[in-house]
Design a protein around this motif. Structure first.
Motif, short mmCIF file in Angstrom:
data_model
loop_
_atom_site.label_atom_id
_atom_site.label_comp_id
_atom_site.label_asym_id
_atom_site.label_seq_id
_atom_site.Cartn_x
_atom_site.Cartn_y
_atom_site.Cartn_z
N UNK A 67 0.64 -1.31 -0.07
CA UNK A 67 -0.12 0.15 -0.77
C UNK A 67 1.17 1.03 0.03
N UNK A 68 1.43 0.83 0.35
CA UNK A 68 2.83 2.01 0.73
C UNK A 68 3.46 1.99 -0.75
N UNK A 69 3.25 1.39 -1.76
CA UNK A 69 4.20 2.06 -3.58
C UNK A 69 2.62 1.80 -3.77
N UNK A 70 1.76 2.29 -3.32
CA UNK A 70 0.31 2.78 -4.30
C UNK A 70 0.00 3.68 -4.02
N UNK A 120 -0.91 7.55 -13.04
CA UNK A 120 -1.35 6.75 -14.77
C UNK A 120 -0.79 5.46 -15.11
N UNK A 121 -2.23 4.84 -15.60
CA UNK A 121 -2.02 3.31 -15.77
C UNK A 121 -1.27 2.25 -14.91
N UNK A 122 -1.90 2.36 -13.22
CA UNK A 122 -1.57 2.08 -11.89
C UNK A 122 -2.05 0.64 -12.25
N UNK A 123 -1.30 -0.64 -12.02
CA UNK A 123 -2.06 -1.23 -11.13
C UNK A 123 -3.05 -2.38 -10.86
N UNK A 124 -3.65 -1.18 -10.26
CA UNK A 124 -4.31 -1.58 -9.19
C UNK A 124 -5.92 -0.74 -8.81
#
Length: 264
Positions: A67-70, A120-124
């Motif tokens: 979650x820190x990375x996203x 942008x283009x987040x995988x989540x």
């Protein structure tokens, strides 16, 4: 998705709640049959964060890094505070201590706002789901990839439901306790104290994880979602943000009442 070297080593060695997750002399590793809840009324691997004793298993540590990375710093802190507040609600109620799967609660609370990722283009995140559903889907994939054999379909579904329903209290508060407590912990961060969270513990948590930026982060994120996928906001709490702050945002013809009256 990249994890730190230490957590990669942790993940590689963690096939169950075992020695790598032990904290404190009271814990004794033992076999967990498939799908057994982790309750706080018996010894469990733990650590202390902001004065709060929390579960400390491999997947919980991985969730914190994921979650820190996203998340932005503000959103990351919000998710950790929500977890800590929910943990206090459970720890100060004997019925909840005997009933709530604290690992399910931890993963759900820590990951509950993955759908706020505006990268942008987040995988989540997606272009066609509510942010709560984006977060629930991403969390299910996370568990399927990193969960051990104790993460059966039911425990995974509880995380999905807790995240998908965390803003819909009129439904979520009547679901399983893990679903309820995820939302209730989040509510403390927005609405203030509940039984189990004192002024002292609230101050301890907000000192270590300050909340001065939560209002702005919430406002910015909701405006972004209303602007980029308005169709997913007409029937829920984000609608007022669109109406107040997004140019050309309109609910006319887009509300459920319009669809019903048009087709009946």
């Amino acid at each position: 998705m990249q994890f730190s070297k230490n957590l990669c080593l942790l993940l590689a060695s963690a096939t169950s709640i075992g020695a790598a997750a032990i904290a404190g002399p009271a814990y004794r590793p033992h076999y967990h049959p498939h799908g057994v809840p982790v309750l706080s009324n018996r010894p469990y691997p733990n650590t202390t964060i902001a004065g709060v004793t929390v579960i400390d298993t491999p997947i919980v540590r991985l969730a914190r890094e994921f979650t820190r990375n996203h998340s932005s710093e503000a959103v990351y802190k919000h998710q950790i505070r929500s977890w800590l507040f929910g943990t206090l609600l459970i720890a100060n109620n004997e019925t909840l201590k005997n009933s709530v799967d604290i690992e399910v609660h931890a993963v759900a609370a820590i990951l509950h706002d993955l759908g706020w990722d505006t990268t942008p283009n987040s995988p989540v995140t997606s272009h066609d789901h509510r942010f709560e559903v984006d977060g629930a889907i991403a969390s299910r994939k996370f568990i399927e990839q990193y969960g051990d054999s104790n993460w059966d379909a039911r425990r995974t579904q509880l995380v999905w439901d807790a995240i998908a329903l965390h803003t819909t209290r009129t439904i979520g508060y009547y679901k399983e306790l893990e679903v309820q407590l995820t939302s209730m912990g989040i509510s403390v961060d927005y609405d203030g104290l509940r039984p189990g969270v004192t002024n002292e513990t609230y101050t301890q948590i907000t000192t270590e994880y300050p909340n001065f930026d939560l209002k702005q982060a919430t406002n910015d994120t909701f405006i972004f979602i209303c602007a980029t996928k308005p169709e997913q906001t007409y029937d829920n709490q984000l609608q007022p943000w669109g109406e107040r702050y997004v140019a050309n945002y309109s609910t006319k013809g887009n509300l459920r009442i319009d669809h019903i009256f048009d087709h009946l």
